[in-house]
Design an enzyme around this catalytic site. Structure first.
Site, PDB file in Angstrom:
ATOM      1  N   ARG A   1       1.072  -1.231  -0.259  1.00 52.49           N
ATOM      2  CA  ARG A   1       0.339   0.521  -0.073  1.00 52.49           C
ATOM      3  C   ARG A   1       0.928   1.110   0.380  1.00 52.49           C
ATOM      4  NH1 ARG A   1      -2.604  -3.859   3.217  1.00 52.49           N
ATOM      5  NH2 ARG A   1      -5.054  -4.440   2.614  1.00 52.49           N
TER       6      ARG A   1
ATOM      7  N   LYS B   1       2.290  11.628 -10.415  1.00 53.85           N
ATOM      8  CA  LYS B   1       1.082  10.579 -10.828  1.00 53.85           C
ATOM      9  C   LYS B   1       1.911   9.252 -11.555  1.00 53.85           C
ATOM     10  CE  LYS B   1      -1.145  12.409 -14.109  1.00 53.85           C
ATOM     11  NZ  LYS B   1      -1.923  13.816 -15.180  1.00 53.85           N
TER      12      LYS B   1
ATOM     13  N   GLU C   1       7.167  18.381 -24.076  1.00 55.16           N
ATOM     14  CA  GLU C   1       6.653  19.507 -22.807  1.00 55.16           C
ATOM     15  C   GLU C   1       7.501  20.418 -22.180  1.00 55.16           C
ATOM     16  OE1 GLU C   1       4.320  17.753 -20.924  1.00 55.16           O
ATOM     17  OE2 GLU C   1       4.307  15.706 -22.328  1.00 55.16           O
TER      18      GLU C   1
ATOM     19  N   LYS D   1       5.319  22.938 -13.279  1.00 48.78           N
ATOM     20  CA  LYS D   1       4.695  21.774 -13.100  1.00 48.78           C
ATOM     21  C   LYS D   1       4.778  21.346 -11.434  1.00 48.78           C
ATOM     22  CE  LYS D   1       4.174  16.915 -14.169  1.00 48.78           C
ATOM     23  NZ  LYS D   1       4.486  15.633 -14.413  1.00 48.78           N
TER      24      LYS D   1
ATOM     25  N   GLU E   1      -5.671  16.265  -9.125  1.00 47.49           N
ATOM     26  CA  GLU E   1      -6.010  16.433 -10.867  1.00 47.49           C
ATOM     27  C   GLU E   1      -7.534  16.877 -10.147  1.00 47.49           C
ATOM     28  OE1 GLU E   1      -4.445  15.597 -14.510  1.00 47.49           O
ATOM     29  OE2 GLU E   1      -6.435  14.137 -13.976  1.00 47.49           O
TER      30      GLU E   1
ATOM     31  N   ARG F   1      -4.040  21.204 -11.523  1.00 49.37           N
ATOM     32  CA  ARG F   1      -3.341  20.620 -12.636  1.00 49.37           C
ATOM     33  C   ARG F   1      -3.966  19.867 -14.028  1.00 49.37           C
ATOM     34  NH1 ARG F   1       0.193  16.061  -9.342  1.00 49.37           N
ATOM     35  NH2 ARG F   1       1.092  14.566 -11.301  1.00 49.37           N
TER      36      ARG F   1
ATOM     37  N   ASN G   1      -1.954  18.432 -18.779  1.00 46.95           N
ATOM     38  CA  ASN G   1      -2.764  18.083 -19.804  1.00 46.95           C
ATOM     39  C   ASN G   1      -2.821  18.859 -21.509  1.00 46.95           C
ATOM     40  OD1 ASN G   1      -2.605  15.477 -18.685  1.00 46.95           O
ATOM     41  ND2 ASN G   1      -4.642  16.321 -17.459  1.00 46.95           N
TER      42      ASN G   1
ATOM     43  N   HIS H   1      -2.849  16.823 -24.444  1.00 47.69           N
ATOM     44  CA  HIS H   1      -2.526  15.270 -24.316  1.00 47.69           C
ATOM     45  C   HIS H   1      -3.548  14.681 -24.110  1.00 47.69           C
ATOM     46  CE1 HIS H   1       1.135  16.928 -22.110  1.00 47.69           C
ATOM     47  NE2 HIS H   1       0.996  15.268 -21.871  1.00 47.69           N
TER      48      HIS H   1
ATOM     49  N   HIS I   1      -2.623  11.559 -26.168  1.00 54.76           N
ATOM     50  CA  HIS I   1      -2.895   9.718 -25.909  1.00 54.76           C
ATOM     51  C   HIS I   1      -3.787   8.988 -26.597  1.00 54.76           C
ATOM     52  CE1 HIS I   1      -2.269  11.023 -21.563  1.00 54.76           C
ATOM     53  NE2 HIS I   1      -0.995  11.157 -21.901  1.00 54.76           N
TER      54      HIS I   1
ATOM     55  N   HIS J   1       5.583  10.085 -27.238  1.00 58.17           N
ATOM     56  CA  HIS J   1       4.632  10.754 -26.887  1.00 58.17           C
ATOM     57  C   HIS J   1       4.891  12.053 -27.138  1.00 58.17           C
ATOM     58  CE1 HIS J   1       1.862  11.781 -23.483  1.00 58.17           C
ATOM     59  NE2 HIS J   1       3.620  13.087 -22.509  1.00 58.17           N
TER      60      HIS J   1
END
Length: 372
Positions: A133, A155, A197, A239, A249, A253, A257, A260, A264, A276
């Site tokens: 965990r 993330k 990016e 960032k 997010e 946040r 994206n 993105h 994606h 990417h």
């Protein structure tokens, strides 16, 4: 957001950028400089007995060297080799890593180290988040993309047949080591891909990034360029500023994206064979056109996307006949709410916002501007 300021790292003293600590999370540092592996043991700490170094096949020698160095310092260190790039981000590879941790007797005081590009650090962070965990982990990104994006913010995740990063967890690292020396041997296509990016950070928050690239695009394409450290540091600060305010997010946040949503979908359509950054480049051109057609973005800033991205050699177009498939994929994007498509667009330079439920005709027209 305001324009960021940054002093570039020199050869001796790394720049330290703090992330977190303002939204109920433990702060950690991103170090940017050269010859930083000496900092690794300090981040691992004295409480850890075991360290797992997760690395891609392409960095087998680097992974083994880091493992051996940690073993020399008294840790029970094991190297876990995973496939290269996005092929590592599967449930099967994660299970392989969990088995290795179990075999090594990993406890909650032990530490995972992820060495490699963004895919490897995504996987390493996810493995750390899910083992017992949550155990501590440290990112050692070796690509531009990994340094400015994947390794910062916590993330973590893996891909499924339905899409990219749909399974994951928010699990910030205990520290990030961005050793600029790792970029010296990076292929030009991989290096330039990461610049997407960097450019994204320029459009959403720090226009000085764009000015530095526009002043000498050819120099920006090389890790030996005079502004490499500053470009990376400015991007990381953008960032860091965002995720420190919004770890999970829930609002701000989402601006990270930018470009993105389509990116994606393109990556999934290409079975993750596209880099990417190449997909993000096309995605940003699409987002700029969407913003323009929605009456949000001025022509000059929309056109600037094309000029900056093209100047460093990033793609601007994708296959026109793929729009129906891309649209279906975007409907299961993480930013979607029910059947409502949501896109990050710009109200102007450095002014990102959310566009909800755009007219399908506007979406199609915007894609028409980026279709080959």
């Amino acid at each position: 957001m305001t324009e960021q300021s940054a002093a570039p790292a020199d050869e001796q003293t790394p720049t330290r950028i703090q992330v977190g600590g303002t939204a109920g999370t433990d702060p950690y540092e991103v170090l940017v400089g050269r010859s930083l592996l000496g900092e690794l043991a300090g981040l691992i700490g004295a409480d850890a007995k075991r360290v797992a170094v997760i690395h891609p096949e392409a960095l087998a020698e680097t992974g083994e060297a880091i493992r051996a160095d940690l073993a020399d310092q008294g840790y029970e260190a094991v190297a876990i080799q995973v496939p290269n790039a996005e092929e590592a981000k599967t449930a099967e590879v994660a299970a392989y890593c969990w088995k290795a941790l179990g075999t090594s007797g990993f406890t909650r005081s032990d530490v995972v180290v992820g060495v490699g590009g963004g895919a490897t650090t995504d996987l390493a962070g996810f493995v750390a988040a899910t083992w017992l965990r949550g155990v501590r982990w440290i990112a050692v990104p070796t690509t531009v993309l990994g340094m400015v994006d994947a390794a910062v913010g916590g993330k973590t995740g893996i891909n499924t047949a339905e899409g990219k990063n749909l399974v994951g967890a928010f699990h910030p690292p205990a520290g990030v080591l961005c050793d600029l020396g790792a970029l010296d041997s990076l292929g030009v296509h991989d290096y330039v891909s990461g610049l997407a990016e960097v450019i994204k950070a320029g459009f959403i928050a720090d226009p000085e990034i764009l000015a530095l690239i526009e002043a000498d695009p050819e120099a920006a394409r090389s890790p030996q360029g005079p502004h490499t450290a500053e470009l990376l540091e400015r991007s990381i600060r953008v960032k860091a500023d965002v995720v420190s305010s919004d770890l999970k997010e829930s609002g701000l946040r989402e601006i990270l994206n930018y470009g993105h949503t389509l990116a994606h979908a393109i990556e999934k359509n290409e079975r993750y064979k596209w880099r990417h950054g190449a997909a993000v480049s096309v995605g940003m051109v699409f987002a700029a056109e969407l913003g323009r057609l929605a009456g949000r973005l001025d022509d000059a800033t929309a056109d600037r996307h094309r000029s900056v991205l093209e100047s460093v050699g990033l793609p601007l177009t994708y296959r026109g006949d793929q729009w129906p498939k891309l649209l279906e994929t975007m409907k299961v994007d993480k930013k979607s709410r029910g059947d409502l498509l949501r896109f990050i667009v710009l109200n102007g330079l450095g002014r990102p916002t959310v566009l909800e439920g755009p007219d399908p005709a506007v979406l199609l027209a915007a894609y028409g501007e980026v279709s080959a």
